[in-house]
Design a protein around this motif. Structure first.
Motif, mmCIF file in Angstrom:
data_model
loop_
_atom_site.group_PDB
_atom_site.id
_atom_site.type_symbol
_atom_site.label_atom_id
_atom_site.label_comp_id
_atom_site.label_asym_id
_atom_site.label_seq_id
_atom_site.Cartn_x
_atom_site.Cartn_y
_atom_site.Cartn_z
ATOM 1 N N SER A 195 2.612 11.019 3.851
ATOM 2 C CA SER A 195 3.115 11.534 5.125
ATOM 3 C C SER A 195 4.230 10.661 5.674
ATOM 4 C CB SER A 195 1.967 11.624 6.139
ATOM 5 O OG SER A 195 2.455 11.976 7.418
ATOM 6 N N ASP A 196 4.012 9.335 5.682
ATOM 7 C CA ASP A 196 4.985 8.418 6.282
ATOM 8 C C ASP A 196 6.301 8.385 5.522
ATOM 9 O OD1 ASP A 196 3.080 7.864 8.128
ATOM 10 O OD2 ASP A 196 2.647 5.836 7.450
ATOM 11 N N PHE A 197 6.235 8.523 4.192
ATOM 12 C CA PHE A 197 7.443 8.413 3.383
ATOM 13 C C PHE A 197 8.011 9.770 2.974
ATOM 14 C CE2 PHE A 197 6.099 4.125 3.419
ATOM 15 C CZ PHE A 197 7.187 3.344 3.091
ATOM 16 N N GLY A 198 7.448 10.834 3.523
ATOM 17 C CA GLY A 198 8.032 12.158 3.345
ATOM 18 C C GLY A 198 7.823 12.788 1.993
ATOM 19 N N GLY A 199 6.694 12.523 1.312
ATOM 20 C CA GLY A 199 6.416 13.177 0.041
ATOM 21 C C GLY A 199 5.630 12.299 -0.899
ATOM 22 N N THR A 200 5.170 12.895 -1.991
ATOM 23 C CA THR A 200 4.392 12.145 -2.976
ATOM 24 C C THR A 200 5.326 11.372 -3.904
ATOM 25 O OG1 THR A 200 4.367 14.040 -4.469
ATOM 26 C CG2 THR A 200 2.542 13.853 -2.907
ATOM 27 N N GLY A 201 4.772 10.326 -4.513
ATOM 28 C CA GLY A 201 5.527 9.561 -5.491
ATOM 29 C C GLY A 201 6.569 8.636 -4.908
ATOM 30 N N LYS A 202 6.521 8.385 -3.599
ATOM 31 C CA LYS A 202 7.513 7.520 -2.975
ATOM 32 C C LYS A 202 6.943 6.179 -2.529
ATOM 33 C CE LYS A 202 10.543 11.218 -1.454
ATOM 34 N NZ LYS A 202 11.392 11.756 -0.364
ATOM 35 N N ALA A 203 5.645 6.138 -2.257
ATOM 36 C CA ALA A 203 5.013 4.888 -1.826
ATOM 37 C C ALA A 203 3.537 4.951 -2.179
ATOM 38 C CB ALA A 203 5.205 4.670 -0.331
ATOM 39 N N GLN A 204 2.941 3.760 -2.307
ATOM 40 C CA GLN A 204 1.532 3.689 -2.675
ATOM 41 C C GLN A 204 0.751 2.902 -1.642
ATOM 42 O OE1 GLN A 204 0.909 2.589 -6.869
ATOM 43 N NE2 GLN A 204 3.112 2.849 -7.172
ATOM 44 N N CYS A 205 -0.479 3.351 -1.381
ATOM 45 C CA CYS A 205 -1.367 2.644 -0.454
ATOM 46 C C CYS A 205 -2.028 1.501 -1.222
ATOM 47 C CB CYS A 205 -2.419 3.607 0.098
ATOM 48 S SG CYS A 205 -3.467 2.876 1.386
ATOM 49 N N ILE A 206 -1.590 0.290 -0.946
ATOM 50 C CA ILE A 206 -2.089 -0.899 -1.630
ATOM 51 C C ILE A 206 -3.214 -1.503 -0.802
ATOM 52 C CG2 ILE A 206 -1.478 -3.117 -2.637
ATOM 53 C CD1 ILE A 206 -0.077 -0.740 -3.907
ATOM 54 N N ILE A 207 -4.375 -1.642 -1.396
ATOM 55 C CA ILE A 207 -5.573 -2.040 -0.658
ATOM 56 C C ILE A 207 -5.607 -3.546 -0.431
ATOM 57 C CG2 ILE A 207 -8.087 -1.937 -0.586
ATOM 58 C CD1 ILE A 207 -6.676 0.769 -0.536
ATOM 59 N N GLY A 208 -5.865 -3.934 0.806
ATOM 60 C CA GLY A 208 -6.201 -5.311 1.135
ATOM 61 C C GLY A 208 -5.060 -6.292 1.183
ATOM 62 N N ILE A 209 -3.817 -5.851 1.080
ATOM 63 C CA ILE A 209 -2.703 -6.791 1.120
ATOM 64 C C ILE A 209 -2.380 -7.148 2.571
ATOM 65 C CG2 ILE A 209 -0.962 -4.947 1.098
ATOM 66 C CD1 ILE A 209 0.796 -6.801 -0.556
ATOM 67 N N PHE A 210 -2.125 -8.422 2.826
ATOM 68 C CA PHE A 210 -1.810 -8.917 4.167
ATOM 69 C C PHE A 210 -2.926 -8.565 5.154
ATOM 70 C CE2 PHE A 210 2.594 -7.974 2.521
ATOM 71 C CZ PHE A 210 2.815 -9.262 2.104
ATOM 72 N N THR A 211 -4.166 -8.545 4.711
ATOM 73 C CA THR A 211 -5.362 -8.231 5.504
ATOM 74 C C THR A 211 -5.395 -6.777 5.947
ATOM 75 O OG1 THR A 211 -4.503 -8.768 7.723
ATOM 76 C CG2 THR A 211 -5.379 -10.592 6.405
ATOM 77 N N ASN A 212 -4.364 -5.996 5.673
ATOM 78 C CA ASN A 212 -4.345 -4.572 5.978
ATOM 79 C C ASN A 212 -3.968 -3.808 4.719
ATOM 80 O OD1 ASN A 212 -4.639 -4.274 9.058
ATOM 81 N ND2 ASN A 212 -3.036 -5.826 8.868
#
Length: 678
Positions: free
Chosen positions: A621-638
């Motif tokens: 949603s934030d980057f306007g489509g699939t394949g543009k960004a990934q949700c990386i778990i636990g980095i920088f405490t968020n």
């Protein structure tokens, strides 16, 4: 908006104010004469007065005391030292039985210390509650005073005892307002209370409206109005009835049908010439323009007008889904930017114009809107075929975006892009160059000292009264300095910078209308000199000269840090990796060039807005489509949305190895298209 609020308060003030406990003439409401004993209530002699020990509130009889004469034998004419208690007017309700808000218009209420007034209304989810309070007999220019006439408002969901406060207005102004969009249906309680023992007369104005994001949300022929509420003077987005006004209709934006909402907005490119449109607007008119953006596009919008006194033009930028990104007001001879950098959502974007005219005889006002759209870049290779990475100059600072390369409107050179930059020979002046508004001349110089440490001194000179600017950009497209405020000359000096190709940009920011040159053909000379540099000792020794703000040196824009081991001035690490609010600016690490605005908030890093996520859908949603960004778990405490990357330079993805290295000291993993964080 304070200036607007104060102006409105002046027009709404009515009636005179009598101090609490006064008879309206400054006399206390107790004694009926103008005198009073100045002694204590008991005589200082042993004989007691035959009168009562305290004033009874009746007129002194003037009869001589039968006992020893008072030490203060006559009244001094002063005022009683004890002020009678404030008497509440009992017009408002109580906590147990609030008065209805629906009947407050046109009434005057009186507030006393420690006596709160209560009002109530019922509302449905999606309704907007608009409540304004005007405090009488207060000069809006001076505001209110605690303990004298300072009143505040608080809005609660349900009973006050539940302490579920949903909104409030508690300023030092004589005008307070609450605009609250109801999230949950039910009863809402408004509390008006004094501050610091104040007492004053006040009036309330109350209305309801239906919230909306587009005309489709409204019924009964209403439109989704975006602008400024004339009463509360707060930004409004609500369903309203609309009738075509008799004014402000003489230009193309209002050619039938007139442009006044999202459903009737005119396509900007259809009525603009070379990205510019001049229109007219009046106080009952609304003008709306629309433009379609792809995800990642940049929208550069500017509104300019020369407004008469007591006239304010309000401009709003609205994104797909009715999200209001920005609301700005302007007065006098001014202009404002409404820019959406690197749009995260593809779709139709709108610019709304609304006029507030407080003159006795409102009339049409002229304005000019300029809009263009482009993609983000640092070098020409970031842009689609046929476009180059050029410097655009909105009011809030330079931005590098992709656009079509334009030939000079004056002169005959073709140095209007990084690719076609004219090579400079160290120490040799290039004279007879022509500058035009709307074009920018590019130059380049190679720095290749054997020590790897180079000094670069560059300057431009001209003899007219025109305003010229000079910029320097490093090999990787990052701005390193600017000269903005010189007269007849601008210069920049870099010291101990590494080898590479450096670019100098010359811009005719403004021309002198009295020099007869029209919009350009200002003749100038440019010289750049390269030399071997000594090892740096600190960041301040990396850049000298140039001015970016009146009376200040370019040192504050120094984006080079000194590597004390090698003695080379290197580009600083990202200013980023800091939390930013939705809509906050995201720089490109240069301090000069604005790379974008974080639409959804998050973290600004390597000219990209990295957003927070809980699942992959958030990043899509934030980057306007699939394949543009990934949700990386636990980095920088968020959990963060990190842009996808390409091995090597960014091409089909947002980042390349350079961004991964800059932020994490890593390369891009070609398989996962993410920075290798191990």
């Amino acid at each position: 908006m304070r200036r607007l609020a104060l102006m409105c308060a002046v027009t709404l003030l009515a009636g005179s104010w009598a101090a609490c406990g006064d008879d309206g003439n400054g006399n206390p409401s107790g004694d009926t004469t103008s005198s009073n004993d100045t002694t204590s209530t008991t005589d200082t002699t042993s004989t007691t007065d035959t009168t009562t020990t305290t004033d009874t509130g009746t007129t002194d009889t003037g009869t001589t005391d039968t006992g020893t004469t008072d030490t203060g034998t006559t009244d001094t004419g002063g005022t009683d030292t004890v002020t009678p208690a404030c008497e509440d007017d009992n017009s408002a309700g109580t906590e147990a039985a609030p008065a209805p808000l629906s009947g407050v218009d046109g009434q005057t209420y009186h507030a006393c210390p420690n006596v709160y007034d209560y009002f109530s209304t019922t509302a449905q989810a999606g309704e907007i509650l608009k409540i304004s309070m005007i405090i009488d007999a207060v000069d809006p220019a001076n505001g209110t005073s605690g303990g004298v006439d300072d009143l505040d408002m608080y809005l609660y969901k349900g009973s006050v005892a539940d302490e579920n406060e949903v909104d409030f207005s508690a300023s030092e102004d004589a005008f307070e307002d609450i605009v609250y969009t109801v999230e949950e249906a039910g009863t809402y309680i408004l509390v008006v209370q004094e501050y610091d023992g104040s007492s004053a007369d006040y009036q309330l104005v109350f209305s309801k409206a239906t919230a909306c994001s587009a005309d489709a949300d409204c019924t009964g022929g209403e439109i989704c109005y975006v602008g400024i509420d004339d009463v509360t003077l707060a930004a409004a987005q609500e369903c309203r009835s609309y009738a075509t006004p008799s004014c402000g209709q003489s230009t193309a934006e209002d050619a039938a049908p007139d442009s006044h909402s999202d459903a009737t907005a005119k396509e900007f490119s259809a009525i603009a010439t070379n990205g510019s449109f001049s229109g007219k607007i009046c106080d009952s008119d609304i003008d709306v323009f629309k433009v379609d953006l792809a995800a990642g596009d940049t929208l550069l919008a500017n509104v300019a007008a020369n407004l008469p006194e007591d006239v304010f033009l309000v401009a709003s930028l609205v994104a797909p889904g009715g999200v209001v990104f920005d609301v700005q007001d302007m007065s006098g001879d001014s202009n404002i930017d409404l820019n959406e950098f690197f749009a995260g959502t593809a779709g139709t974007y709108y610019v709304y114009l609304d006029l507030l005219d407080f003159r006795d005889a409102p009339a049409d006002v002229d304005y000019t809107v300029k809009m263009s759209k482009a993609g983000a870049c640092r070098v020409d290779g970031d842009c689609p075929t046929g476009e180059v990475c050029g410097l655009t100059l909105p009011v809030n600072g330079p931005v590098l975006v992709c656009n079509a390369e334009k030939a000079d409107e004056c002169g005959s050179d073709t140095d209007n892009s990084r690719t076609n930059a004219q090579a400079l020979t160290s120490g040799t002046a290039v004279t007879g160059q022509a500058a035009c508004q709307g074009n920018m001349d590019w130059y380049k110089i190679e720095l290749n000292d054997a020590s790897g440490k180079n000094n670069l001194s560059a300057n431009i000179t001209w003899t007219t009264n025109d305003d010229m600017d000079l910029y320097v950009i490093g090999p990787d497209g990052v701005g390193l300095g600017a000269g903005w405020y010189g007269g007849g000359t601008e210069q920049i000096k870099l010291q101990a910078v590494p080898n590479g190709t450096y670019y100098l940009l010359v811009d005719l920011y403004a021309y002198d209308t009295e020099d007869g040159l029209g919009s350009g053909n200002v003749t100038y000379s440019i010289t750049a000199t390269a030399s071997a540099g000594a090892a740096c000792t600190n960041a301040a020794s990396c850049i000298q000269g140039g001015t970016y703000d009146d009376g200040q040196s370019a040192d504050a824009m120094n984006q080079l840090s000194c590597n004390t081991g090698s003695g080379v001035c290197e580009q600083r690490g990202p200013v980023a990796l800091q939390s930013v609010d939705p809509g906050a600016a995201c720089g490109d690490d240069s301090g000069i060039f604005t790379a974008g605005v974080c639409t959804h908030g998050g973290i600004c890093a390597a000219a990209t807005c990295i957003t927070f996520c809980q699942e992959q859908a958030d990043c899509d949603s934030d980057f306007g489509g699939t394949g543009k960004a990934q949700c990386i778990i636990g980095i920088f405490t968020n959990d963060l949305c990190l842009p996808n990357c390409n091995t090597g330079a960014a091409s089909t993805q947002i980042w390349g190895d350079a961004q991964c290295q800059e932020l994490f000291g890593a390369t891009c993993d070609a398989g996962s298209m993410s920075c290798n964080l191990q």
